[in-house]
Design an enzyme around this catalytic site. Structure first.
Site, PDB file in Angstrom:
ATOM      1  N   HIS A  94       0.796  -1.220   0.000  1.00 53.46           N
ATOM      2  CA  HIS A  94       0.000   0.000   0.000  1.00 53.46           C
ATOM      3  C   HIS A  94       0.831   1.274   0.000  1.00 53.46           C
ATOM      4  O   HIS A  94       0.282   2.358   0.181  1.00 53.46           O
ATOM      5  CB  HIS A  94      -0.972  -0.001   1.192  1.00 53.46           C
ATOM      6  CG  HIS A  94      -2.282  -0.659   0.857  1.00 53.46           C
ATOM      7  ND1 HIS A  94      -2.339  -1.840   0.170  1.00 53.46           N
ATOM      8  CD2 HIS A  94      -3.561  -0.295   1.092  1.00 53.46           C
ATOM      9  CE1 HIS A  94      -3.613  -2.181   0.003  1.00 53.46           C
ATOM     10  NE2 HIS A  94      -4.376  -1.252   0.551  1.00 53.46           N
ATOM     11  N   ASP A 160      -5.560   4.481  10.582  1.00 55.16           N
ATOM     12  CA  ASP A 160      -7.014   4.576  10.334  1.00 55.16           C
ATOM     13  C   ASP A 160      -7.497   3.330   9.596  1.00 55.16           C
ATOM     14  O   ASP A 160      -8.560   2.792   9.873  1.00 55.16           O
ATOM     15  CB  ASP A 160      -7.334   5.773   9.430  1.00 55.16           C
ATOM     16  CG  ASP A 160      -7.031   7.092  10.089  1.00 55.16           C
ATOM     17  OD1 ASP A 160      -6.773   7.108  11.303  1.00 55.16           O
ATOM     18  OD2 ASP A 160      -7.045   8.108   9.371  1.00 55.16           O
ATOM     19  N   GLU A 276      -8.626  13.399  15.574  1.00 54.03           N
ATOM     20  CA  GLU A 276      -8.064  13.657  14.244  1.00 54.03           C
ATOM     21  C   GLU A 276      -8.787  14.840  13.635  1.00 54.03           C
ATOM     22  O   GLU A 276      -9.955  15.084  13.928  1.00 54.03           O
ATOM     23  CB  GLU A 276      -8.250  12.449  13.310  1.00 54.03           C
ATOM     24  CG  GLU A 276      -7.090  11.499  13.340  1.00 54.03           C
ATOM     25  CD  GLU A 276      -7.081  10.486  12.196  1.00 54.03           C
ATOM     26  OE1 GLU A 276      -7.831  10.654  11.215  1.00 54.03           O
ATOM     27  OE2 GLU A 276      -6.302   9.521  12.312  1.00 54.03           O
TER      28      GLU A 276
HETATM   29  C1  LIG Z   1      -5.689   3.349   1.715  1.00 57.38           C
HETATM   30  C2  LIG Z   1      -4.494   3.671   2.574  1.00 57.38           C
HETATM   31  C3  LIG Z   1      -4.711   4.086   3.867  1.00 57.38           C
HETATM   32  C4  LIG Z   1      -3.611   4.425   4.682  1.00 57.38           C
HETATM   33  N1  LIG Z   1      -3.857   4.829   5.954  1.00 57.38           N
HETATM   34  C5  LIG Z   1      -2.833   5.139   6.760  1.00 57.38           C
HETATM   35  C6  LIG Z   1      -3.056   5.572   8.111  1.00 57.38           C
HETATM   36  O1  LIG Z   1      -4.172   5.715   8.556  1.00 57.38           O
HETATM   37  N2  LIG Z   1      -1.969   5.831   8.871  1.00 57.38           N
HETATM   38  C7  LIG Z   1      -0.683   5.690   8.398  1.00 57.38           C
HETATM   39  O2  LIG Z   1       0.263   5.911   9.162  1.00 57.38           O
HETATM   40  N3  LIG Z   1      -0.447   5.294   7.133  1.00 57.38           N
HETATM   41  C8  LIG Z   1      -1.483   5.039   6.309  1.00 57.38           C
HETATM   42  N4  LIG Z   1      -1.242   4.658   5.023  1.00 57.38           N
HETATM   43  C9  LIG Z   1       0.158   4.573   4.573  1.00 57.38           C
HETATM   44  C10 LIG Z   1       0.707   3.182   4.933  1.00 57.38           C
HETATM   45  O3  LIG Z   1       0.851   3.066   6.317  1.00 57.38           O
HETATM   46  C11 LIG Z   1       2.094   2.967   4.349  1.00 57.38           C
HETATM   47  O4  LIG Z   1       2.030   3.128   2.975  1.00 57.38           O
HETATM   48  C12 LIG Z   1       2.572   1.563   4.719  1.00 57.38           C
HETATM   49  O5  LIG Z   1       3.930   1.441   4.386  1.00 57.38           O
HETATM   50  C13 LIG Z   1       1.779   0.536   3.975  1.00 57.38           C
HETATM   51  O6  LIG Z   1       1.927  -0.702   4.591  1.00 57.38           O
HETATM   52  P1  LIG Z   1       2.044  -1.995   3.687  1.00 57.38           P
HETATM   53  O7  LIG Z   1       1.882  -3.166   4.583  1.00 57.38           O
HETATM   54  O8  LIG Z   1       1.120  -1.927   2.524  1.00 57.38           O
HETATM   55  O9  LIG Z   1       3.566  -1.839   3.252  1.00 57.38           O
HETATM   56  P2  LIG Z   1       4.256  -1.922   1.797  1.00 57.38           P
HETATM   57  O10 LIG Z   1       3.720  -0.844   0.932  1.00 57.38           O
HETATM   58  O11 LIG Z   1       4.168  -3.305   1.301  1.00 57.38           O
HETATM   59  O12 LIG Z   1       5.755  -1.580   2.224  1.00 57.38           O
HETATM   60  C14 LIG Z   1       6.068  -0.280   2.665  1.00 57.38           C
HETATM   61  C15 LIG Z   1       7.538  -0.174   3.053  1.00 57.38           C
HETATM   62  O13 LIG Z   1       7.791  -1.007   4.183  1.00 57.38           O
HETATM   63  C16 LIG Z   1       8.755  -1.999   3.855  1.00 57.38           C
HETATM   64  N5  LIG Z   1       8.325  -3.225   4.529  1.00 57.38           N
HETATM   65  C17 LIG Z   1       7.184  -3.938   4.327  1.00 57.38           C
HETATM   66  N6  LIG Z   1       7.162  -4.986   5.168  1.00 57.38           N
HETATM   67  C18 LIG Z   1       8.307  -4.930   5.897  1.00 57.38           C
HETATM   68  C19 LIG Z   1       8.852  -5.735   6.934  1.00 57.38           C
HETATM   69  N7  LIG Z   1       8.218  -6.818   7.385  1.00 57.38           N
HETATM   70  N8  LIG Z   1      10.039  -5.378   7.452  1.00 57.38           N
HETATM   71  C20 LIG Z   1      10.714  -4.292   7.019  1.00 57.38           C
HETATM   72  N9  LIG Z   1      10.237  -3.483   6.034  1.00 57.38           N
HETATM   73  C21 LIG Z   1       9.038  -3.803   5.492  1.00 57.38           C
HETATM   74  C22 LIG Z   1       8.732  -2.099   2.348  1.00 57.38           C
HETATM   75  O14 LIG Z   1       9.959  -2.602   1.849  1.00 57.38           O
HETATM   76  C23 LIG Z   1       8.490  -0.665   1.956  1.00 57.38           C
HETATM   77  O15 LIG Z   1       9.672   0.094   2.038  1.00 57.38           O
HETATM   78  C24 LIG Z   1      -2.289   4.334   4.173  1.00 57.38           C
HETATM   79  C25 LIG Z   1      -2.080   3.924   2.852  1.00 57.38           C
HETATM   80  C26 LIG Z   1      -3.168   3.586   2.061  1.00 57.38           C
HETATM   81  C27 LIG Z   1      -2.922   3.175   0.648  1.00 57.38           C
END
Ligand SMILES: Cc1cc2nc3c(=O)[nH]c(=O)nc-3n(C[C@H](O)[C@H](O)[C@H](O)COP(=O)(O)OP(=O)(O)OC[C@H]3O[C@@H](n4cnc5c(N)ncnc54)[C@H](O)[C@@H]3O)c2cc1C
Length: 335
Positions: A94, A160, A276
């Site tokens: 994400h 969130d 918020e």
């Molecule tokens: C619809 C939506 C809602 C969101 N809401 C919020 C919110 O309310 N609050 C907020 O703070 N953020 C929010 N975000 C942002 C989100 O927290 C970050 O984009 C987060 O990185 C996404 O998590 P993911 O599991 O999809 O990680 P990915 O996109 O898969 O990875 C993100 C980063 O983390 C690294 N990573 C993933 N897994 C690991 C691991 N196990 N160990 C080490 N590194 C790792 C990846 O290499 C990459 O650099 C939102 C994003 C979206 C799209």
């Protein structure tokens, strides 16, 4: 220097900025445990794009790890290989700027692994707090359902949106309306297991390998791959009062929000549990103030608030309470 470069590439996958990759030996990458390495075009294509759909980079392969050992085995292979290649952890994919992509390398699908069952939440007599150990690829929604079902507990700090992975948000910060009181999610972790750039599985905390602990938390996936996180829990509320207040005056909106978040040290009875603020934009259609936070029945009421330049501001607060306080919850006051 060569060492530093190699380490960086093993974890961050910034291949395109430095040089071409060479295809890693597929046999070398086969997981030692129960995980799977996939070259299936549909899996590779899914791991080649992120949530924004703007950044694209095709990996050579996708790994679905069976546990921390598989992740360590892969990173060790990349570290020791004469022909370096990027390895990138992907949680729920994400992020919106290609952070979890690994051009020509291996994407570790942390949220798709075949992982052992989660341990039960536990109580620590030394801290007087509850915690739960979870896999780095677990989604927060699954962590919540697990802790609720096993002791009526919940993580203290949230995002969130809950369909994000533990490792993915701990690599950033993890922010929601509880952050003013508990801090972001990275401030609510007791211990991590991390696969470092050399492929070593290392436990870290405030007391043990603390540099690694603080580097990985909020480290944008550049210092290691989180395979286990010990998350702080609290008793989940039975009920929640949800309040939203609309403002047309930005100064009044920020003044009230600053007052509410300044109460972070106050006793639970004298503060909100979640605060918020957000901006709502009039998309130009009459009575059509669009926001996922308001029902379609609300537009008329919202239009009655005089807006400047098509903007309204909304403060959103919640107050947790239990059944015994149901009759008095509306009388709670802030000093
Ligand atoms: C619809 C939506 C809602 C969101 N809401 C919020 C919110 O309310 N609050 C907020 O703070 N953020 C929010 N975000 C942002 C989100 O927290 C970050 O984009 C987060 O990185 C996404 O998590 P993911 O599991 O999809 O990680 P990915 O996109 O898969 O990875 C993100 C980063 O983390 C690294 N990573 C993933 N897994 C690991 C691991 N196990 N160990 C080490 N590194 C790792 C990846 O290499 C990459 O650099 C939102 C994003 C979206 C799209």
């Amino acid at each position: 220097m060569a060492h530093t470069l190699l380490l960086l590439f093993v974890i961050c996958g910034l291949t395109s900025t430095v040089g071409p990759t060479v295809e890693p030996d597929e046999m070398l990458l086969q997981p030692a445990g129960e995980g799977q390495l996939s070259l299936d075009p549909s899996e590779v294509a899914a791991a080649a794009v992120d949530f924004g759909g703007v950044a694209r980079a095709e990996p050579l392969a996708v790994m679905r790890p069976g546990g921390a050992g598989d992740v360590a085995h892969l990173v060790r292979a990349a570290y020791r290989s004469a022909r370096w290649f990027p390895v990138s952890a992907r949680g729920h994919g994400h992020s919106t700027n290609g952070q979890a992509l690994a051009s020509g390398g291996v994407v570790v699908q942390m949220s798709r692994g075949r992982i052992a069952p989660r341990p039960m939440p536990a109580y620590s007599p030394s801290t007087g707090e509850y915690y739960v150990d979870v896999w780095g690829g677990d989604l927060w929604v699954d962590v919540l359902n697990w802790t609720l079902a096993n002791g009526g507990l919940a993580p203290k700090s949230w995002t969130d949106y809950l369909y994000l992975s533990v490792g993915g948000t701990l690599s950033n910060a993890g922010v929601s309306g509880q952050a003013f009181h508990h801090g972001p999610q990275i401030s609510n972790v007791y211990e991590l297991d991390v696969v470092t750039g050399k492929g070593e599985l290392t436990t870290c905390s405030e007391e043990q390998n603390s540099e690694l602990f603080h580097g990985v938390l909020g480290g944008l996936g550049q210092f290691g791959i989180i395979t286990r996180a010990r998350i702080a829990l609290e008793t989940a509320p039975h009920r929640v009062r949800w309040i939203r207040v609309l403002y047309s005056d930005f100064a009044a909106f920020t003044r009230d929000q600053e007052l509410l978040v300044s109460l972070h040290g106050a006793h639970r009875s004298e503060r909100f549990d979640y605060v918020e603020g957000f901006v709502i934009v009039d998309e130009g259609l009459i009575n059509n103030w669009r926001s996922s936070f308001f029902s379609p029945k609300n537009p008329v009421k919202m239009s009655s608030v005089h807006a400047n330049a098509g903007l309204l501001y909304c403060l959103e607060m919640t107050k947790n309470y239990d059944d015994s306080a149901a009759d008095s919850i509306d009388e709670v006051g802030l000093r």
